[in-house]
Design a protein around this motif. Structure first.
Motif, short mmCIF file in Angstrom:
data_model
loop_
_atom_site.label_atom_id
_atom_site.label_comp_id
_atom_site.label_asym_id
_atom_site.label_seq_id
_atom_site.Cartn_x
_atom_site.Cartn_y
_atom_site.Cartn_z
N SER A 119 -3.47 -1.27 7.22
CA SER A 119 -3.31 -0.07 6.39
C SER A 119 -3.63 1.16 7.23
O SER A 119 -4.44 1.11 8.16
CB SER A 119 -4.25 -0.13 5.18
OG SER A 119 -5.60 -0.11 5.58
N GLY A 120 -3.00 2.27 6.88
CA GLY A 120 -3.19 3.51 7.62
C GLY A 120 -4.37 4.32 7.13
O GLY A 120 -5.19 3.85 6.33
N ALA A 121 -4.44 5.56 7.58
CA ALA A 121 -5.60 6.41 7.31
C ALA A 121 -5.45 7.28 6.06
O ALA A 121 -6.37 8.02 5.72
CB ALA A 121 -5.85 7.31 8.52
N THR A 122 -4.31 7.20 5.36
CA THR A 122 -4.15 7.98 4.14
C THR A 122 -5.16 7.54 3.09
O THR A 122 -5.27 6.35 2.80
CB THR A 122 -2.72 7.83 3.59
OG1 THR A 122 -1.79 8.26 4.57
CG2 THR A 122 -2.54 8.65 2.33
N ASN B 50 0.83 -1.21 0.00
CA ASN B 50 0.00 0.00 0.00
C ASN B 50 0.86 1.26 0.00
O ASN B 50 0.37 2.36 -0.26
CB ASN B 50 -0.89 0.04 1.25
CG ASN B 50 -1.96 -1.02 1.26
OD1 ASN B 50 -1.71 -2.16 1.65
ND2 ASN B 50 -3.17 -0.67 0.83
N ASN B 51 2.15 1.09 0.30
CA ASN B 51 3.05 2.24 0.45
C ASN B 51 3.72 2.59 -0.87
O ASN B 51 4.95 2.63 -0.99
CB ASN B 51 4.10 1.94 1.53
CG ASN B 51 4.89 3.17 1.92
OD1 ASN B 51 4.44 4.29 1.73
ND2 ASN B 51 6.08 2.95 2.45
N ASN C 177 0.54 4.74 1.35
CA ASN C 177 -0.06 4.51 2.66
C ASN C 177 0.83 3.51 3.39
O ASN C 177 2.02 3.37 3.07
CB ASN C 177 -1.48 3.97 2.47
CG ASN C 177 -2.34 4.07 3.71
OD1 ASN C 177 -1.87 4.47 4.77
ND2 ASN C 177 -3.60 3.72 3.58
N THR C 178 0.30 2.79 4.33
CA THR C 178 1.02 1.71 4.99
C THR C 178 0.28 0.40 4.75
O THR C 178 -0.90 0.40 4.38
CB THR C 178 1.14 1.94 6.51
OG1 THR C 178 -0.18 2.07 7.05
CG2 THR C 178 1.94 3.19 6.80
N ALA D 160 -9.39 2.43 5.37
CA ALA D 160 -8.35 2.14 6.36
C ALA D 160 -8.79 0.97 7.23
O ALA D 160 -9.96 0.88 7.62
CB ALA D 160 -8.09 3.36 7.23
N GLN E 127 -6.62 -7.17 2.70
CA GLN E 127 -5.57 -6.53 3.48
C GLN E 127 -4.92 -7.58 4.37
O GLN E 127 -5.58 -8.24 5.15
CB GLN E 127 -6.16 -5.40 4.33
CG GLN E 127 -5.15 -4.36 4.76
CD GLN E 127 -4.60 -3.57 3.59
OE1 GLN E 127 -5.33 -3.16 2.70
NE2 GLN E 127 -3.30 -3.35 3.58
N GLN F 262 -6.74 6.46 -0.22
CA GLN F 262 -6.19 5.78 -1.39
C GLN F 262 -7.31 5.35 -2.31
O GLN F 262 -8.34 4.85 -1.85
CB GLN F 262 -5.43 4.52 -0.98
CG GLN F 262 -4.05 4.71 -0.42
CD GLN F 262 -3.38 3.35 -0.22
OE1 GLN F 262 -3.93 2.45 0.40
NE2 GLN F 262 -2.18 3.22 -0.74
#
Length: 294
Positions: free
Chosen positions: A153-156, A121-122, A225-226, A183, A149, A158
């Motif tokens: 995953s983070g909150a950015t 995701n990054n 993202n993460t 997320a 997933q 996408q």
């Protein structure tokens, strides 16, 4: 082949022994609540069959089947092995949970053809996927894609874009709409599903006129993202609503709904789960699937 009549079905099962029943159970992860309105992949959960860890080399296609699983874990529901030139069919299916927050819900049984693991995701550039899927359905007829997933995953914000080939096969096909990821701190979340704008589930939408996917060339996120995930390719076989805790949901696929979904030789059978309510941690589900062939 299949069954030519009810008498033929009874003969194949009772006299020729062409029948198998397998029970399954899964329990949601400790400390994790499933959010209402989202889809989840039960194959990652502990229980019977064992959990899938989406093993494999990052971005490289990994096929799945009944006898070898993904080559590391045999995580699909066993259904009696190959039967060709006979054809195998699902006769009955059931599922139940004893936990009130496990309902209402919907289970979907799919034949998982395989997946591309370790997609990051990054990244905000195209990630090239490798390997040529060998599918149980010609050119991926009826096969659909979903993203699982596998690490938080983070909150950015996408959006997800793909370049795939349809069943013709025509390459360079793309998703026809904006698809937003949600997320998630839950491994197994199908994170393009949910209740937000531009969420779709359980499957990614296909371009107009497309009826399946034969392969995917690349995955692109609109922002870094993460987390990591796996892009899965599966053929849906049936759905089973569960409405009431401790009451079995059942489908008689011969008499009640005469569809008798075919199970291909080598099929890797797994469940997807739609949470109709916030599903508590440690929620148990179990059931059975009965197969016959002739």
């Amino acid at each position: 082949m299949g069954f030519s009549s009810m008498d033929d079905l009874v003969n194949e099962i009772t006299n020729n022994g062409k029948f198998i029943r397998n029970d399954w159970n899964k329990i949601t992860t400790a400390g994790i609540t499933y959010a209402a309105g989202r889809w989840y992949d039960f194959s990652l959960l502990a229980g019977t069959p064992i959990a899938n860890a989406f093993a494999g080399t990052a971005l490289a296609w990994r096929s799945c089947d009944e006898t070898t699983g993904n080559g590391t874990q045999i995580f699909g529901l066993q259904h009696g092995g190959n039967v060709s030139p006979d054809t195998k069919h699902i006769l009955n299916v059931s599922a139940v949970t004893a936990v009130a927050t496990g309902v209402p819900a919907q289970l979907m049984l799919v034949d998982l053809q395989g997946y591309w693991p370790g997609i990051s995701n990054n990244s905000a550039v195209a990630q090239t996927l490798t390997g040529t899927p060998s599918l149980r359905y010609t050119n991926g007829a009826g096969c659909r894609l979903f993203w699982v997933q596998t690490a938080t995953s983070g909150a950015t914000a996408q959006n997800l874009a793909l370049s795939y080939s349809n069943t013709v096969p025509t390459s360079g096909r793309s998703l026809p709409v904006t698809v937003s990821m949600t997320a998630s701190a839950v491994a197994g979340h199908i994170s393009h599903s949910g209740t937000a704008a531009n969420n779709y589930g359980p499957f990614l939408p296909l371009a107009s006129g497309d009826t399946g996917v034969s392969t995917v060339a690349s995955v692109t996120f609109s922002a870094a993202n993460t987390g990591t995930g796996a892009l899965c390719l599966a053929r849906p076989l049936l759905t089973l609503p569960i409405t009431t805790a401790s009451v079995a949901a059942e489908r008689d696929l011969l008499n009640q709904l005469p569809s008798l979904p075919q199970v291909k030789d080598g099929a890797c059978l797994t469940w997807l789960y739609f949470a109709g309510a916030a599903t508590a941690a440690n929620t148990n589900f179990h059931g059975a699937v009965e197969f016959g062939w002739g």
